[in-house]
Design an enzyme around this catalytic site. Structure first.
Site, PDB file in Angstrom:
ATOM      1  N   LYS A   1      43.259  18.766  59.609  1.00  0.00           N
ATOM      2  CA  LYS A   1      44.040  19.211  58.440  1.00  0.00           C
ATOM      3  C   LYS A   1      44.299  20.700  58.534  1.00  0.00           C
ATOM      4  O   LYS A   1      43.574  21.437  59.213  1.00  0.00           O
ATOM      5  CB  LYS A   1      43.323  18.897  57.124  1.00  0.00           C
ATOM      6  CG  LYS A   1      41.971  19.612  56.891  1.00  0.00           C
ATOM      7  CD  LYS A   1      42.066  20.985  56.263  1.00  0.00           C
ATOM      8  CE  LYS A   1      40.692  21.623  56.080  1.00  0.00           C
ATOM      9  NZ  LYS A   1      40.590  23.022  55.999  1.00  0.00           N
TER      10      LYS A   1
ATOM     11  N   ASP B   1      34.881  17.898  52.178  1.00  0.00           N
ATOM     12  CA  ASP B   1      36.218  17.589  52.722  1.00  0.00           C
ATOM     13  C   ASP B   1      36.329  16.160  53.265  1.00  0.00           C
ATOM     14  O   ASP B   1      37.429  15.734  53.629  1.00  0.00           O
ATOM     15  CB  ASP B   1      36.554  18.536  53.894  1.00  0.00           C
ATOM     16  CG  ASP B   1      36.979  19.918  53.426  1.00  0.00           C
ATOM     17  OD1 ASP B   1      37.215  20.078  52.215  1.00  0.00           O
ATOM     18  OD2 ASP B   1      37.073  20.819  54.276  1.00  0.00           O
TER      19      ASP B   1
HETATM   20  P1  ATP Z   1      36.003  22.935  57.888  1.00  0.00           P
HETATM   21  O1  ATP Z   1      37.482  23.117  58.081  1.00  0.00           O
HETATM   22  O2  ATP Z   1      35.649  21.662  57.147  1.00  0.00           O
HETATM   23  O3  ATP Z   1      35.318  24.148  57.389  1.00  0.00           O
HETATM   24  P2  ATP Z   1      35.257  23.590  60.540  1.00  0.00           P
HETATM   25  O4  ATP Z   1      36.461  23.458  61.397  1.00  0.00           O
HETATM   26  O5  ATP Z   1      34.963  24.961  60.036  1.00  0.00           O
HETATM   27  O6  ATP Z   1      35.395  22.602  59.339  1.00  0.00           O
HETATM   28  P3  ATP Z   1      33.671  21.892  62.247  1.00  0.00           P
HETATM   29  O7  ATP Z   1      34.502  21.928  63.459  1.00  0.00           O
HETATM   30  O8  ATP Z   1      33.695  20.661  61.441  1.00  0.00           O
HETATM   31  O9  ATP Z   1      33.973  23.158  61.296  1.00  0.00           O
HETATM   32  O10 ATP Z   1      32.162  22.184  62.715  1.00  0.00           O
HETATM   33  C1  ATP Z   1      31.346  23.233  62.291  1.00  0.00           C
HETATM   34  C2  ATP Z   1      29.915  23.009  62.838  1.00  0.00           C
HETATM   35  O11 ATP Z   1      29.453  21.702  62.462  1.00  0.00           O
HETATM   36  C3  ATP Z   1      29.862  23.028  64.360  1.00  0.00           C
HETATM   37  O12 ATP Z   1      29.451  24.295  64.776  1.00  0.00           O
HETATM   38  C4  ATP Z   1      28.900  21.916  64.756  1.00  0.00           C
HETATM   39  O13 ATP Z   1      27.668  22.412  65.202  1.00  0.00           O
HETATM   40  C5  ATP Z   1      28.675  21.092  63.504  1.00  0.00           C
HETATM   41  N1  ATP Z   1      29.147  19.683  63.659  1.00  0.00           N
HETATM   42  C6  ATP Z   1      28.545  18.598  63.178  1.00  0.00           C
HETATM   43  N2  ATP Z   1      29.232  17.482  63.462  1.00  0.00           N
HETATM   44  C7  ATP Z   1      30.328  17.866  64.146  1.00  0.00           C
HETATM   45  C8  ATP Z   1      31.430  17.162  64.709  1.00  0.00           C
HETATM   46  N3  ATP Z   1      31.541  15.830  64.633  1.00  0.00           N
HETATM   47  N4  ATP Z   1      32.385  17.895  65.312  1.00  0.00           N
HETATM   48  C9  ATP Z   1      32.289  19.243  65.373  1.00  0.00           C
HETATM   49  N5  ATP Z   1      31.258  19.944  64.885  1.00  0.00           N
HETATM   50  C10 ATP Z   1      30.279  19.283  64.266  1.00  0.00           C
END
Ligand code: ATP
Length: 288
Positions: free
Chosen positions: A8, A134
């Site tokens: 997203k 989310d």
């Molecule tokens: P958001 O936009 O919801 O804030 P994000 O892009 O900031 O998400 P993610 O990529 O979801 O963050 O991941 C953040 C942290 O979560 C990673 O550093 C990782 O260690 C942990 N994590 C747990 N499950 C997952 C997964 N399936 N994919 C990626 N990271 C994951």
């Protein structure tokens, strides 16, 4: 079973206040895009959950949101069989694109189908919020207004078709750090989320675009000026607007012409400002 876990972007993101329990109340316009991780699921007679991924730095145990989603439903429905999971990550990690949340959403949908649990989308969304704010949106997908901590969702009509350029610099921003840095009292200007909702309801992309804003952006850009440079590069090469998504550091640019999108994509690659550069389009959210 193979499922697509879609990324997203936030067309608009406002933070209203910090609640006594530490969570922040937000108002966000969410949009699914055509960029996805692939989650493969199969039943296993071994009676346990196993997870493999293509990225060595992603946890493959209980810390992974996919694992948590599978275990939540296994426990509730007392499922004895195990599940083998394979997660191919393409969505940049810790990038403000809800990669982990979307993987968890795919796991909820997959478990429901694999074990014929008979849960409706609403049932799945009610459980999903326990894994992350989310995750319910990532089950619903499409264009939506997210309120509360992000879990109160109002579906909106699909955005008029447009192209999206993704540019993620080689830095990671933790969502927790972004909230800690956000001084709510200092924010003098808030994005016009209600105006954006009205534009989307009217299907008026060109009135919506100038309103697209993210309250996190000024603070994160100050810390990481490369974000501003990626935005400038997109704008110089024909983006109608370029905004940071979520708590960053990913920047997305909106385009209404494919040739302009491709040219800007090429230029952004050449600039070497971004580690991930990806040209795509919005995803209306129907079908899985
Ligand atoms: P958001 O936009 O919801 O804030 P994000 O892009 O900031 O998400 P993610 O990529 O979801 O963050 O991941 C953040 C942290 O979560 C990673 O550093 C990782 O260690 C942990 N994590 C747990 N499950 C997952 C997964 N399936 N994919 C990626 N990271 C994951």
């Amino acid at each position: 079973m193979r499922l697509r876990a879609m990324a997203k972007i936030n067309l608009g993101l406002d933070v209203l206040r910090k609640r006594p329990d530490g969570y922040h109340e937000v108002r966000m316009i969410m949009q699914t895009i055509q960029m996805y991780d692939v989650l493969t699921m199969e039943k296993s007679k071994k009676g346990e959950v196993s997870l493999k991924t293509n990225l060595p730095y992603i946890p493959t145990d209980r810390r992974n949101l996919v694992y948590q989603a599978v275990e939540l439903l296994r426990e509730e429905f007392q499922i004895q069989e195990g599940v083998n999971l394979e997660l191919e990550k393409f969505i940049p990690v810790a990038a403000g694109m809800a990669g982990g949340s979307s993987d968890a959403a795919a796991a909820f949908v997959g478990m429901n189908r694999l074990f014929q649990l008979g849960l409706s989308e609403k049932d799945l969304m009610e459980r999903a919020v326990r894994i992350g704010a989310d995750v319910p949106y990532c089950i619903m997908r499409g264009t939506a207004l997210a309120e509360g901590i992000g879990e109160k969702l109002t579906p909106l009509p699909s955005l008029p078709f447009c192209y999206i350029l993704i540019g993620k610099p080689g830095i990671n921003v933790s969502t927790k750090m972004a909230y800690e840095k956000l001084n709510l009292k200092e924010i003098s200007h808030h994005p016009d989320i209600d105006g954006m909702v009205r534009d989307i309801q009217k299907g008026d992309l060109y009135s919506l675009i100038p309103r697209m804003e993210n309250v996190f952006e000024p603070g994160i850009v100050k810390e990481y000026p490369v974000i501003a440079r990626i935005k400038d590069c997109m704008m110089t090469h024909g983006a109608l607007k370029a905004v940071m998504s979520g708590s960053g550091p990913t920047v997305f640019g909106i385009f209404d012409r494919e040739d302009t999108l491709q040219k800007a994509c090429e230029e952004l690659r050449k600039s070497r400002l971004a580690k991930t550069v990806f040209a795509t389009q919005i995803f209306p959210g129907t079908g899985r």
